[in-house]
Motif scaffolding. Structure first.
Motif, PDB file in Angstrom:
ATOM      1  N   PRO A  58       0.824  -1.216   0.000  1.00  0.00           N
ATOM      2  CA  PRO A  58       0.000   0.000   0.000  1.00  0.00           C
ATOM      3  C   PRO A  58       0.860   1.270   0.000  1.00  0.00           C
ATOM      4  N   TYR A  59       2.166   1.141   0.045  1.00  0.00           N
ATOM      5  CA  TYR A  59       3.039   2.324   0.095  1.00  0.00           C
ATOM      6  C   TYR A  59       4.246   2.092  -0.805  1.00  0.00           C
ATOM      7  N   PRO A  60       4.867   3.171  -1.260  1.00  0.00           N
ATOM      8  CA  PRO A  60       6.092   3.002  -2.052  1.00  0.00           C
ATOM      9  C   PRO A  60       7.292   2.758  -1.133  1.00  0.00           C
ATOM     10  N   LEU A  61       8.324   2.137  -1.659  1.00  0.00           N
ATOM     11  CA  LEU A  61       9.551   1.995  -0.873  1.00  0.00           C
ATOM     12  C   LEU A  61      10.185   3.366  -0.685  1.00  0.00           C
ATOM     13  N   THR A  62      10.879   3.542   0.397  1.00  0.00           N
ATOM     14  CA  THR A  62      11.622   4.803   0.572  1.00  0.00           C
ATOM     15  C   THR A  62      12.849   4.753  -0.333  1.00  0.00           C
ATOM     16  N   ALA A  93      15.858   5.147   0.492  1.00  0.00           N
ATOM     17  CA  ALA A  93      16.908   4.364   1.140  1.00  0.00           C
ATOM     18  C   ALA A  93      16.660   2.871   0.951  1.00  0.00           C
ATOM     19  N   GLN A  94      15.404   2.471   1.026  1.00  0.00           N
ATOM     20  CA  GLN A  94      15.082   1.051   0.816  1.00  0.00           C
ATOM     21  C   GLN A  94      15.411   0.634  -0.619  1.00  0.00           C
ATOM     22  N   LEU A  95      15.051   1.503  -1.569  1.00  0.00           N
ATOM     23  CA  LEU A  95      15.339   1.194  -2.972  1.00  0.00           C
ATOM     24  C   LEU A  95      16.833   1.034  -3.201  1.00  0.00           C
ATOM     25  N   VAL A 141       9.809  -6.417  18.509  1.00  0.00           N
ATOM     26  CA  VAL A 141       8.403  -6.697  18.739  1.00  0.00           C
ATOM     27  C   VAL A 141       7.518  -5.603  18.134  1.00  0.00           C
ATOM     28  N   ASN A 142       6.461  -6.028  17.479  1.00  0.00           N
ATOM     29  CA  ASN A 142       5.654  -5.089  16.718  1.00  0.00           C
ATOM     30  C   ASN A 142       4.171  -5.191  17.054  1.00  0.00           C
ATOM     31  N   VAL A 143       3.695  -4.284  17.883  1.00  0.00           N
ATOM     32  CA  VAL A 143       2.272  -4.230  18.211  1.00  0.00           C
ATOM     33  C   VAL A 143       1.818  -2.777  17.996  1.00  0.00           C
ATOM     34  N   LYS A 197      13.257   7.429   7.196  1.00  0.00           N
ATOM     35  CA  LYS A 197      12.147   6.651   7.749  1.00  0.00           C
ATOM     36  C   LYS A 197      10.943   6.703   6.823  1.00  0.00           C
ATOM     37  N   PRO A 198      10.166   5.636   6.801  1.00  0.00           N
ATOM     38  CA  PRO A 198       8.932   5.708   6.009  1.00  0.00           C
ATOM     39  C   PRO A 198       8.129   6.921   6.454  1.00  0.00           C
ATOM     40  N   PRO A 199       7.494   7.609   5.506  1.00  0.00           N
ATOM     41  CA  PRO A 199       6.781   8.839   5.855  1.00  0.00           C
ATOM     42  C   PRO A 199       5.544   8.563   6.709  1.00  0.00           C
ATOM     43  N   GLY A 200       5.077   9.618   7.333  1.00  0.00           N
ATOM     44  CA  GLY A 200       3.790   9.540   8.018  1.00  0.00           C
ATOM     45  C   GLY A 200       3.857   9.001   9.428  1.00  0.00           C
ATOM     46  N   ARG A 201       5.066   8.802   9.942  1.00  0.00           N
ATOM     47  CA  ARG A 201       5.149   8.340  11.330  1.00  0.00           C
ATOM     48  C   ARG A 201       4.859   9.492  12.276  1.00  0.00           C
ATOM     49  N   MET A 202       4.120   9.179  13.314  1.00  0.00           N
ATOM     50  CA  MET A 202       3.879  10.182  14.335  1.00  0.00           C
ATOM     51  C   MET A 202       5.095  10.216  15.252  1.00  0.00           C
ATOM     52  N   GLY A 235      19.871   0.207  10.067  1.00  0.00           N
ATOM     53  CA  GLY A 235      18.780   1.162  10.047  1.00  0.00           C
ATOM     54  C   GLY A 235      18.127   1.213  11.391  1.00  0.00           C
ATOM     55  N   ASP A 236      17.657   2.371  11.722  1.00  0.00           N
ATOM     56  CA  ASP A 236      17.006   2.586  12.995  1.00  0.00           C
ATOM     57  C   ASP A 236      15.744   1.720  13.080  1.00  0.00           C
ATOM     58  N   VAL A 237      15.244   1.572  14.307  1.00  0.00           N
ATOM     59  CA  VAL A 237      13.983   0.848  14.447  1.00  0.00           C
ATOM     60  C   VAL A 237      12.929   1.510  13.567  1.00  0.00           C
ATOM     61  N   GLY A 238      12.165   0.683  12.884  1.00  0.00           N
ATOM     62  CA  GLY A 238      11.082   1.204  12.073  1.00  0.00           C
ATOM     63  C   GLY A 238      11.499   1.771  10.734  1.00  0.00           C
ATOM     64  N   SER A 239      12.744   1.599  10.360  1.00  0.00           N
ATOM     65  CA  SER A 239      13.188   2.158   9.083  1.00  0.00           C
ATOM     66  C   SER A 239      12.847   1.234   7.918  1.00  0.00           C
ATOM     67  N   GLY A 240      12.298   0.079   8.235  1.00  0.00           N
ATOM     68  CA  GLY A 240      11.832  -0.808   7.168  1.00  0.00           C
ATOM     69  C   GLY A 240      12.867  -1.811   6.682  1.00  0.00           C
ATOM     70  N   LYS A 241      13.686  -2.290   7.589  1.00  0.00           N
ATOM     71  CA  LYS A 241      14.706  -3.271   7.214  1.00  0.00           C
ATOM     72  C   LYS A 241      14.090  -4.598   6.788  1.00  0.00           C
ATOM     73  N   THR A 242      13.034  -4.982   7.511  1.00  0.00           N
ATOM     74  CA  THR A 242      12.448  -6.296   7.264  1.00  0.00           C
ATOM     75  C   THR A 242      11.997  -6.435   5.814  1.00  0.00           C
ATOM     76  N   LEU A 243      11.450  -5.359   5.298  1.00  0.00           N
ATOM     77  CA  LEU A 243      10.977  -5.398   3.921  1.00  0.00           C
ATOM     78  C   LEU A 243      12.147  -5.567   2.950  1.00  0.00           C
ATOM     79  N   VAL A 244      13.210  -4.853   3.216  1.00  0.00           N
ATOM     80  CA  VAL A 244      14.400  -4.984   2.370  1.00  0.00           C
ATOM     81  C   VAL A 244      14.906  -6.425   2.429  1.00  0.00           C
TER      82      VAL A 244
HETATM   83  P1  ADP Z   1      12.620  -2.312  11.194  1.00  0.00           P
HETATM   84  O1  ADP Z   1      12.692  -3.781  10.997  1.00  0.00           O
HETATM   85  O2  ADP Z   1      13.640  -1.557  10.422  1.00  0.00           O
HETATM   86  O3  ADP Z   1      12.515  -1.903  12.619  1.00  0.00           O
HETATM   87  P2  ADP Z   1      10.165  -2.720  10.016  1.00  0.00           P
HETATM   88  O4  ADP Z   1      10.674  -3.441   8.846  1.00  0.00           O
HETATM   89  O5  ADP Z   1       9.636  -3.495  11.172  1.00  0.00           O
HETATM   90  O6  ADP Z   1      11.323  -1.816  10.546  1.00  0.00           O
HETATM   91  O7  ADP Z   1       9.145  -1.648   9.534  1.00  0.00           O
HETATM   92  C1  ADP Z   1       8.318  -0.977  10.413  1.00  0.00           C
HETATM   93  C2  ADP Z   1       6.961  -0.785   9.806  1.00  0.00           C
HETATM   94  O8  ADP Z   1       7.053   0.079   8.681  1.00  0.00           O
HETATM   95  C3  ADP Z   1       6.347  -2.071   9.315  1.00  0.00           C
HETATM   96  O9  ADP Z   1       5.028  -2.100   9.757  1.00  0.00           O
HETATM   97  C4  ADP Z   1       6.432  -1.961   7.793  1.00  0.00           C
HETATM   98  O10 ADP Z   1       5.338  -2.596   7.180  1.00  0.00           O
HETATM   99  C5  ADP Z   1       6.374  -0.465   7.562  1.00  0.00           C
HETATM  100  N1  ADP Z   1       7.084  -0.025   6.366  1.00  0.00           N
HETATM  101  C6  ADP Z   1       8.196  -0.562   5.829  1.00  0.00           C
HETATM  102  N2  ADP Z   1       8.580   0.121   4.733  1.00  0.00           N
HETATM  103  C7  ADP Z   1       7.694   1.131   4.568  1.00  0.00           C
HETATM  104  C8  ADP Z   1       7.545   2.181   3.585  1.00  0.00           C
HETATM  105  N3  ADP Z   1       8.396   2.352   2.580  1.00  0.00           N
HETATM  106  N4  ADP Z   1       6.489   3.041   3.741  1.00  0.00           N
HETATM  107  C9  ADP Z   1       5.639   2.903   4.778  1.00  0.00           C
HETATM  108  N5  ADP Z   1       5.705   1.913   5.688  1.00  0.00           N
HETATM  109  C10 ADP Z   1       6.725   1.037   5.609  1.00  0.00           C
END
Ligand code: ADP
Ligand code: MG
Length: 696
Positions: free
Chosen positions: A265-269, A271-273, A551-553, A446-451, A295-304
């Protein structure tokens, strides 16, 4: 060159060959980590005393080290036992007193006869309004003035080693330094205007002013660079050795990666690309990938990581993702399974808990290639686990694994590419020092839109307020973490604290609302507690630091950290990263026990002011020093004698690129400069790395 070059024999001989060093002193030097003359070369002065001779103390600002020629005047022996022996002396313009305690008989009367001339050097200070010098460091006849160095270096000491011993020994080591060909790149030498190594050592041990002691002094900077270059050559040699091992060229058609990307539902950042493209390139080469994804927590490493794993599958092979704990492995399974289903790749989990028939079935499917991506704990590398065609191993949360495991991993599959993920931002200089053998991708966007997470400091005295605040949050349908103090390095004590808090909160919130997880729980109970929290059954999770990583909740919006002053900055940052994962505004409450120490206050303030993991890591490094930040022993970092990793990050970067360049041009280190570099490695005790130099 198979053994240490002869030119260096003197520097690696016994310490007793040095002036003024006998067996006892030689043994005492161990307190400074000095075992051979060479080590003294790299033990630099920490200060310099100006002992230039002056005519008079008149007009001098003191207390100060002072060297002056005097005429000995009247002696005043002590009148009572224990009192001082005083001698009035006069210089060209005025007079002052020399003071001695524990004087024996007529010793001073004979040593310093009235009317004789002496040069004295020592600390001039004021006592009862009058200038005096207590136990001068030097008292010599004018003819022996040379015995007093104009500028005297001050060395770090250890028990049984005095300044005089250090000075004499260091000066005599300098005579053992042979001429050596230059190993630093000529361009860099010109640019930095550094002296050659022999000059640099001499200058560093003969400082003439406080500027010569500064980290920026050319001589010292050069020696720091030598240390970094030797270290980076070692890493580059390790890297070269790795890269010489054959790797698979895993080239995918991009179909799976593309399918996943378009389904998100979102584009890669950006940095992810970039990271994905780095990985694709490496995997496509016939050398092994050894890449760090930072990458910092929440930077989207898992997706990469998952995109990289898909590459392995696209290329006709398999990939494995290894997490440090069961909880994290399960979490990866949960977040990745839907993605894998979307793209039609079979993903399974394997942990120590798999047993019997089911385990055997998984192992079969893995061995025959039916499973494309395996997620798990260390169990994935146990005996009996065979892959059909393993191409990529992703290791999550590097810090929990340690360097040894990182090395051992290469031994599984024949030519497995390795991607290490770490959520601990590492200051650049340390990353270069610690992971210089790896290539690095940094997710600095960081992925955009984080509070943003609001962080507040709260005294434990306001516990009741915190509890009522949580109650309100829970009533809104949100969830909270409550992390218990890390009182000691003892799980048992931590546990008691957590259990106490759990009881207290359960009493306040009622049965069924509060959960508890800690490291000593049986794994199944831990998972069950986590699962209840993730499902939203429990609203408040009391935990020891087991929840630190990954942990992700997203529904959890409050993180309470009790006795936050006991935690390290990096750890607090990691813990805080557990909230702020959904759309709702989140808060982190750092509870402390007043009064806070100055450094405690500073650390918590840093957290309050920034969420940038790199800024936090830099601060941590400044406050604690490199050794503590990464734990030198387990990081595999050598001791740096001169280089300052905190303040000389730029030099480390130059050393890394130069070391890699040198080895690319001359992998056998056989050119003149290569030979010189070997000398550097010997001089800096990198015997191990010399073994890595390729023959031929
Ligand atoms: P990390 O492992 O680096 O801590 P995560 O991979 O857990 O970060 O990503 C944190 C959250 O951000 C996940 O819920 C993931 O789905 C979401 N996310 C990852 N990449 C993006 C992106 N490009 N845009 C928006 N959300 C993203
Ligand atoms: Mg993660």
């Amino acid at each position: 060159m198979s053994g240490r070059p002869e030119a260096l024999f003197g520097l690696f001989s016994s310490l007793e060959t040095l002036d003024g060093v006998g067996p006892k002193t030689a043994a005492n030097f161990a307190g400074l980590g000095v075992h051979a003359p060479r080590d003294l070369l790299f033990t630099l002065p920490i200060n310099v005393l100006d002992r230039q001779r002056r005519e008079s103390i008149e007009g001098l600002e003191y207390p100060a080290i002072t060297t002056v020629t005097v005429t000995i005047g009247a002696h005043r022996p002590p009148r009572t036992k224990g009192a001082a022996y005083r001698i009035t002396v006069s210089d060209a313009e005025t007079s002052f007193q020399l003071v001695f305690f524990h004087a024996r008989g007529d010793y001073w009367a004979r040593a310093l006869p009235e009317g004789s001339r002496r040069v004295v050097s020592g600390k001039l200070e004021r006592f009862d309004g009058l200038p005096q010098m207590v136990h001068p460091d030097y008292i010599v006849p004018e003819s022996e003035i040379d015995a007093i160095p104009s500028f005297e270096p001050v060395y770090p000491l250890t028990s049984g080693i005095t300044q005089k011993v250090m000075f004499k020994a260091s000066q005599s080591v300098l005579k053992l330094v042979p001429e050596m060909a230059e190993w630093i790149d000529p361009g860099q030498m010109r640019k930095a205007e550094w002296p050659n190594v022999v000059q640099a050592l001499a200058l560093a041990h003969r400082p003439q002013s406080s500027a010569d002691i500064a980290i920026t002094a050319a001589a010292r900077e050069r020696l720091a660079y030598d240390e970094m270059l030797a270290h980076q050559l070692t890493l580059a040699l390790a890297r070269l050795t790795e890269r010489q091992k054959k790797g698979h060229a895993t080239r995918g058609d991009g179909v799976l990666q593309q399918r996943l990307i378009t389904s998100l539902p979102y584009p890669l950042t950006g940095a992810q690309l970039r990271a994905v493209s780095d990985v694709n390139t490496n995997m496509g080469e016939a050398v092994r990938m050894n890449r760090l994804l930072q990458g910092d927590v929440g930077s989207g490493k898992t997706l990469v990581a998952f995109l990289a794993l898909l590459r392995a599958v696209e290329g006709g092979g398999q990939g494995v993702l290894m997490a440090p704990t069961e909880i994290l492995a399960r979490q990866h399974l949960q977040s990745l399974k839907p993605l894998a289903e979307k793209v039609g790749v079979r993903l399974e989990i394997l942990t120590g808990r798999d047993t019997g028939k089911e385990r055997n079935k998984k192992l079969d499917d893995l061995a025959n290639g039916d499973i494309g991506v395996l997620v798990g704990t260390h169990a994935v590398f146990q005996k009996g686990v065979t892959f059909d065609d393993l191409r990529l191993a992703v290791i999550d949360e590097q810090h929990r694994f340690g360097v040894q495991q990182r090395l051992a991993l290469g031994q599984k599959g024949a030519a497995v590419d390795v991607l290490v993920m770490t959520a601990t931002p590492i200051p650049r200089s340390l990353a270069l020092a610690q992971f210089g053998d790896m290539d690095v991708s940094i997710l600095d966007e960081k992925p955009p839109g984080r509070m943003p997470i609001k962080t507040a400091l709260v005294s434990v005295e306001r516990m009741d307020e915190v509890v009522s605040r949580l109650r309100a949050v829970v009533e809104e349908g949100r969830q909270c973490y409550w992390v218990c103090p890390l009182v000691e390095e003892s799980e048992v004590v931590d546990l008691t604290a957590a259990e106490e808090r759990y009881k207290h909160l359960r009493a306040a919130f009622g049965e069924g609302v509060v959960g508890l997880v800690h490291g000593q729980m049986p794994a199944s109970e831990k998972d069950a507690a986590m699962a209840r929290f993730e499902a939203g059954e429990t609203k408040l999770l009391v935990a020891t630091t087991v929840i630190e990583v990954g942990v992700n909740v997203p529904n959890a919006t409050i993180m309470v950290i009790e006795r936050a002053e006991f935690f390290g900055l990096a750890q607090l940052h990691q813990l805080r990263g557990r909230v702020g994962r959904g759309e709702a505004a989140s808060t982190c409450l750092l509870m402390y026990q007043p009064p806070l120490s100055k450094s405690g206050q500073h650390r918590l303030e840093v957290l309050r002011q920034t969420e940038d993991g790199f800024v936090i890591a830099e601060t941590d490094l400044k406050m604690r020093g490199a050794g503590d930040v990464i734990g030198t022993a387990q990081s595999g970092l050598p001791r740096f004698w001169i280089a300052d990793l905190e303040r000389q990050a730029g030099l480390m970067a130059i050393a890394q690129s130069d070391a890699r360049k040198l080895l690319a041009e001359d992998p056998g280190l056989s050119s003149p400069r290569g030979q010189a570099a070997r000398m550097l490695l010997w001089l800096l005790r990198k015997d191990e790395s010399i073994r890595l130099i390729s023959v031929g």
